[in-house]
Design an enzyme around this catalytic site. Sequence first.
Site, mmCIF file in Angstrom:
data_model
loop_
_atom_site.group_PDB
_atom_site.id
_atom_site.type_symbol
_atom_site.label_atom_id
_atom_site.label_comp_id
_atom_site.label_asym_id
_atom_site.label_seq_id
_atom_site.Cartn_x
_atom_site.Cartn_y
_atom_site.Cartn_z
ATOM 1 N N GLU A 15 5.007 19.621 0.440
ATOM 2 C CA GLU A 15 6.117 19.350 1.477
ATOM 3 C C GLU A 15 7.430 19.018 0.321
ATOM 4 O O GLU A 15 7.924 19.385 0.600
ATOM 5 C CB GLU A 15 5.944 17.293 1.801
ATOM 6 C CG GLU A 15 7.313 17.368 2.756
ATOM 7 C CD GLU A 15 8.236 18.131 4.354
ATOM 8 O OE1 GLU A 15 7.461 18.436 4.944
ATOM 9 O OE2 GLU A 15 8.881 18.603 3.975
ATOM 10 N N HIS A 74 -2.397 23.215 2.147
ATOM 11 C CA HIS A 74 -1.922 23.294 3.866
ATOM 12 C C HIS A 74 -1.225 24.829 4.326
ATOM 13 O O HIS A 74 -1.377 24.937 3.103
ATOM 14 C CB HIS A 74 -0.077 22.548 3.727
ATOM 15 C CG HIS A 74 0.454 22.179 4.641
ATOM 16 N ND1 HIS A 74 1.743 22.935 5.277
ATOM 17 C CD2 HIS A 74 -0.029 21.401 5.557
ATOM 18 C CE1 HIS A 74 2.191 22.876 6.486
ATOM 19 N NE2 HIS A 74 1.608 21.234 6.847
ATOM 20 N N ARG A 134 -8.420 20.045 8.924
ATOM 21 C CA ARG A 134 -6.989 18.562 9.699
ATOM 22 C C ARG A 134 -6.938 19.728 10.560
ATOM 23 O O ARG A 134 -6.288 21.161 10.562
ATOM 24 C CB ARG A 134 -6.234 17.836 8.841
ATOM 25 C CG ARG A 134 -5.615 17.132 9.381
ATOM 26 C CD ARG A 134 -4.392 16.992 8.873
ATOM 27 N NE ARG A 134 -3.244 18.245 9.129
ATOM 28 C CZ ARG A 134 -2.250 18.128 8.921
ATOM 29 N NH1 ARG A 134 -1.320 17.646 7.825
ATOM 30 N NH2 ARG A 134 -1.054 19.683 8.376
ATOM 31 N N THR A 168 8.563 15.837 12.479
ATOM 32 C CA THR A 168 8.515 16.668 12.121
ATOM 33 C C THR A 168 10.838 17.029 11.961
ATOM 34 O O THR A 168 10.945 17.296 10.549
ATOM 35 C CB THR A 168 8.429 18.580 12.664
ATOM 36 O OG1 THR A 168 7.258 18.432 12.605
ATOM 37 C CG2 THR A 168 9.172 18.873 11.743
ATOM 38 N N HIS A 291 21.477 -17.732 -5.421
ATOM 39 C CA HIS A 291 19.393 -17.000 -5.441
ATOM 40 C C HIS A 291 19.060 -16.799 -7.598
ATOM 41 O O HIS A 291 17.751 -17.088 -7.801
ATOM 42 C CB HIS A 291 20.086 -14.933 -5.652
ATOM 43 C CG HIS A 291 19.951 -14.460 -4.502
ATOM 44 N ND1 HIS A 291 19.547 -13.599 -3.429
ATOM 45 C CD2 HIS A 291 21.632 -15.053 -3.002
ATOM 46 C CE1 HIS A 291 19.894 -14.242 -2.503
ATOM 47 N NE2 HIS A 291 20.351 -14.544 -1.912
HETATM 48 C C1 HCA Z 1 6.300 22.092 7.261
HETATM 49 C C2 HCA Z 1 6.280 21.426 8.732
HETATM 50 C C3 HCA Z 1 5.826 19.218 8.605
HETATM 51 C C4 HCA Z 1 4.048 20.054 8.536
HETATM 52 C C5 HCA Z 1 3.606 18.672 8.738
HETATM 53 C C6 HCA Z 1 1.326 19.029 9.345
HETATM 54 C C7 HCA Z 1 5.631 18.657 9.495
HETATM 55 O O1 HCA Z 1 7.270 21.908 7.303
HETATM 56 O O2 HCA Z 1 6.137 23.040 7.343
HETATM 57 O O3 HCA Z 1 1.251 19.627 8.672
HETATM 58 O O4 HCA Z 1 1.518 17.384 9.578
HETATM 59 O O5 HCA Z 1 7.185 18.137 9.021
HETATM 60 O O6 HCA Z 1 5.946 19.164 10.522
HETATM 61 O O7 HCA Z 1 6.474 19.492 6.879
HETATM 62 CU CU CU Z 2 6.942 17.023 7.209
#
Ligand code: HCA
Ligand code: CU
Length: 394
Positions: A15, A74, A134, A168, A291
């Site tokens: 990410e 991923h 997953r 997302t 404080h």
């Molecule tokens: C992306 C999508 C993702 C995937 C999240 C996940 C999102 O930008 O590729 O795999 O659970 O935010 O949905 O990052």
């Molecule tokens: Cu994401």
Amino acid sequence: MPLDNFRIVDTTLREGEQFARAHFTSEQKLEIARELDAFGVEYVEVTNPAASPASFEDARRIASLGLRARVLAHCRCSLEDARRAVEAGVQGVNVLFGTSEQLRRYSHGRSIHEILEFAREVISYLQEQGVETRFSCEDAFRTPLDTLLEVYTTVDSMGVDRVGIADTVGVADPHGVHEVVSAVRSVVRADIEFHGHDDSGCAIANAYSALRAGGTHVDTTVLGIGERNGITPLGGLIARLYATDRSLVARYDLPRLRRLDELVSRITGVPIPFNNYVTGEMAFAHKAGMHTKAVLANPGSYEALDPADFGIERRLELGHRLTGWNAVAHRASALGLRLGERELREATREIKALADAGPLSTDTVDEVLRAWAARLEVEPRTCASTGGVNVWAR
Ligand code: HCA
Ligand code: CU
């Protein structure tokens, strides 16, 4: 739900690579992976090995570092991507598919039935390969709940190790996350991973809420970097959990958080925000007299987190018009100046008056204090000739 059974999936290398300012070299990726591992995250997620030749090679190198953390690739939910991930030697594969109306229509054009067909093929392949698997619903919070539950129960029956619930576009709030995660928890046997974007400022609270509702894994990135304004920051999640119960984060090497934030800040060229959790310049800065007085008596009076646990020092701001004489006294004694309460109060008045025009440097504050100390050195002698005066009693 008890909070002691969570794991962190740090996705700075996936990410985080989608952050507008990020382009990690192979060496930088390895350095980030090692630092994350030394900090103690349980998983490191890397970019799809099928994304580019270097992405494949980097995934392969990171997977063979022998980290304590498990390395996850991923991937899109396709056999082609899954095969490349397995070839790269990762310990787990995180696949995803967009399930919301928006993504089904404008991103990939597949029906829920087709999504589940792909899922079946990919999950059974990954299981044969013996890697952790997953399946995540992208844009879960804009997917009708009955659709979500249908997808999760189906992939659960296919034997995935974990289901992913992704916010997302950052629309969810903690209440909504609690509802959705609880609903998923009640129908699947698999672990539950939450991934939350911060578009509307709830990413940390949402991740926390997911754990409260029975989630087991939380996605983070260092400094929260990611698409748009990013996702749950590692430091913010740690701060949140620490504030609930410090023992929840005792297994992490907390002083390394600063190195991690600094490392990613340096690599991306983005400064650590002044108000960043734990590592921001002002995270442990106390200012108003009320404080600073209480903090000097007991830091816990105005601190949820003990900076010493993170290898950081608190700051007491002195040179301003809200200052208090207790903080001024503290500074005087740090300078080795023996001033009585009357002088300290006078010095404080002087500092406040001077600071009406703007903040004073520590040097200026020190000058004021030294001037009062110098006056005292003269006065006792003068007084002594008139019978002597106990400076400290005045
Ligand atoms: C992306 C999508 C993702 C995937 C999240 C996940 C999102 O930008 O590729 O795999 O659970 O935010 O949905 O990052
Ligand atoms: Cu994401």
